[in-house]
Write an enzyme that holds these catalytic residues in place. Structure first.
Site, PDB file in Angstrom:
ATOM      1  N   ASP A 264       0.836  -1.188   0.000  1.00 52.40           N
ATOM      2  CA  ASP A 264       0.000   0.000   0.000  1.00 52.40           C
ATOM      3  C   ASP A 264       0.885   1.258   0.000  1.00 52.40           C
ATOM      4  O   ASP A 264       1.461   1.566   1.025  1.00 52.40           O
ATOM      5  CB  ASP A 264      -0.957   0.008   1.195  1.00 52.40           C
ATOM      6  CG  ASP A 264      -0.263  -0.302   2.524  1.00 52.40           C
ATOM      7  OD1 ASP A 264       0.801  -0.953   2.537  1.00 52.40           O
ATOM      8  OD2 ASP A 264      -0.803   0.125   3.558  1.00 52.40           O
ATOM      9  N   GLU A 451      13.253   1.227   6.458  1.00 55.20           N
ATOM     10  CA  GLU A 451      12.184   0.356   5.973  1.00 55.20           C
ATOM     11  C   GLU A 451      12.234   0.178   4.463  1.00 55.20           C
ATOM     12  O   GLU A 451      11.809  -0.849   3.930  1.00 55.20           O
ATOM     13  CB  GLU A 451      10.811   0.880   6.382  1.00 55.20           C
ATOM     14  CG  GLU A 451      10.357   2.124   5.647  1.00 55.20           C
ATOM     15  CD  GLU A 451       8.859   2.374   5.818  1.00 55.20           C
ATOM     16  OE1 GLU A 451       8.195   1.546   6.449  1.00 55.20           O
ATOM     17  OE2 GLU A 451       8.374   3.385   5.309  1.00 55.20           O
TER      18      GLU A 451
END
Length: 513
Positions: A264, A451
């Site tokens: 997403d 990340e």
């Protein structure tokens, strides 16, 4: 709603993680009275009535003289959470065993993230923590019917890529195959969640996470049962729905389905390949999701066979059939890659992304055929996705975080695993070397493992997404060596092939992201 739309916090997740200082009903009543008063300060009201959460690593300072491996081993203690105690009004779903959180804004356990965390824990010898985390996920399945996106009430409408059986297999490598039997009830219940409604569908229909295709075959899609904006991204979803001009409920469903996918957001899900407002996640039958469910079917079959339950053969056949359907619907001969299948238009997507590598990680039948496909896929990866820092998440730069120029640890891992497992060891090792080099470079410069990374221009930061970039615990690989492994196939229906879990690793690093 007022707090989120008023953007009291830059990150909408902050408010839904707040803990009320008194009974929520009392706070709400006082708010209704106070909000119309002259000079009312919403932010002050929130701060007076709620405990604002911090980051798990707020007080952690990196010792930049340490190497990356030492840094990661030290982080396990920082990111460890002890069993939770229920707190009235908190959105946290309490868990009975210790667990590891990703860090940064992610103050809870996450489903698919945790598999990659477990790989790092295994290399660190933290087997009991893996066992605790698998038990926590079994607890969530038992109590909520599925593993939510994370252990928060606002995540209950959706799950994430179903890695639970892969976690079980990883734990079994360390503790023995009886682990399959121990977690069989949880695997069966999760399977029921993903297959709910499959027996009632007519060809061309879809319900929740199942799709019955025109020929009567059943495969799966991503979904979310809620029809409102995501609570943690309320403002963003409301504005996106308004901008789209589409039915708002439809937009919320599509956005939430993408959140369940873990991807997403990405051009992978966009109707026009460019803009979020054209998102159509739940129209797609993804190869990665169905490859994971193939593994779940094999794991259930294995456990039932160990229990001398003759019904094991039913799940064996389900898995074999699913593998055939993945090939039929998702192998894109024109692109030489596994791609999503749009069941509404009955057309394959031409979007190349690492999700197409999952079948190479799990499917056991026809190893020679899978090796042939892997050679074709390797050529596509070299041409479309291979960059100086590893594998790009897609070919396209849309400004979304799961598109170029970003690379993400889980997708690097699955690409490396799939290539290595199906004979493309040289390319697998090349990708691993590029990825690790980039991770080490950023760590030396910032003291963090992030990340996501910019794999196209390794001197620039990654970008995109609904929140600021941060450290987060995925997994990094260092010194990925060619694996002395073979892909086993089921020559007879009563065989239980062993799914190889990952290439030989000389050193594995968890990464704080």
């Amino acid at each position: 709603m007022d707090v989120q739309m008023g953007r009291v916090f830059q990150d909408g997740k902050t408010f839904v993680d707040c803990i009320p200082k008194r009974k929520p009903s009392e706070i709400l009543a006082d708010y209704e009275t106070a909000k119309s008063a002259a000079g009312f300060d919403l932010k002050k009201f929130v701060q007076d009535n709620f405990e604002v959460p911090g980051s798990p690593t707020d007080n952690y300072k990196t010792n930049t003289s340490e190497d990356v491996v030492t840094h990661i081993r030290n982080l396990w203690a920082v990111l460890k959470r002890t069993p939770d105690k229920p707190v009235e009004g908190s959105s946290l779903l309490p868990l009975p065993y210790p667990y590891i959180v990703p860090g940064g804004r992610f103050r809870e356990v996450y489903y698919w993230d945790s598999y990659f965390t477990m790989l790092g824990l295994k290399e660190s010898g933290e087997i009991e923590m893996i066992d605790n985390m698998v038990k926590n996920f079994a607890y969530l399945i038992e109590n909520y019917g599925h593993i939510p996106n994370g252990n928060r009430t606002y995540y209950l409408g959706r799950s994430q890529p179903p890695f639970f059986s892969v976690m079980v297999a990883l734990l079994a490598e360390a503790k023995g195959d009886s682990i399959y039997q121990e977690f069989l009830p949880a695997m069966e219940k999760e399977y029921q969640f993903w297959m709910d409604g499959s027996d009632k569908l007519k060809p061309g229909q879809a319900y929740r996470r199942v799709v019955r295709l025109k020929d009567g075959a059943v495969l799966n899609r991503y979904w979310d049962d809620a029809t409102v904006p995501r609570q943690e991204s309320w403002r963003e979803d409301v504005l996106t729905a308004q901008k789209s001009g589409r039915d708002k409920i439809e937009m919320y469903e599509q956005l939430r389905a993408a959140a369940e996918s873990g991807i997403d957001f990405s051009s992978r899900w966009f109707g026009d390949g460019k803009n979020l407002i054209t998102i159509r996640t739940s129209d797609m039958v993804p190869p990665d999701l169905n490859a994971l469910l193939y593994h779940l079917e094999w794991a259930i079959s294995k456990a039932r066979l160990m229990n001398k339950d003759s019904s094991y053969i039913d799940y064996r056949r389900k898995a074999i059939r699913r593998g055939e359907l993945i090939d039929k619907y998702c192998w894109n001969k024109m692109r030489s890659f596994y791609t999503d299948y749009n069941f509404r238009t009955q057309k394959q997507s031409n979007h190349i992304n690492p999700g197409g590598m999952y079948p190479f990680c799990f499917i056991n039948e026809h190893p020679d055929y899978m090796s042939l496909l892997a050679r074709q896929v390797a050529a596509v990866i070299r041409d479309k996705l291979l960059k100086p820092g590893g594998i790009s998440t897609s070919e396209f730069n849309t400004g979304e975080q799961w598109d170029a120029p970003n690379g993400w640890a889980p997708l690097e891992w699955m690409t490396i695993w799939g290539l290595d497992r199906c004979g493309q060891k040289e390319l697998a090792a090349d990708i691993a070397a590029r990825w690790v080099k980039l991770n080490e470079k950023v760590y030396k410069e910032t003291g963090k493992l992030m990340e996501k990374y910019n794999v196209v221009d390794i001197n620039q930061d990654a970008g995109g997404g609904e929140y600021p970039g941060a450290g987060r615990l995925w997994l990094d690989q260092r010194g990925l060596a060619p694996a002395d492994q073979t892909v086993q196939s089921a020559e007879r229906i009563d065989q239980v092939p062993r799914v190889t879990h990952y290439p030989v690793i000389e050193e594995v690093k968890g990464s704080a992201w």
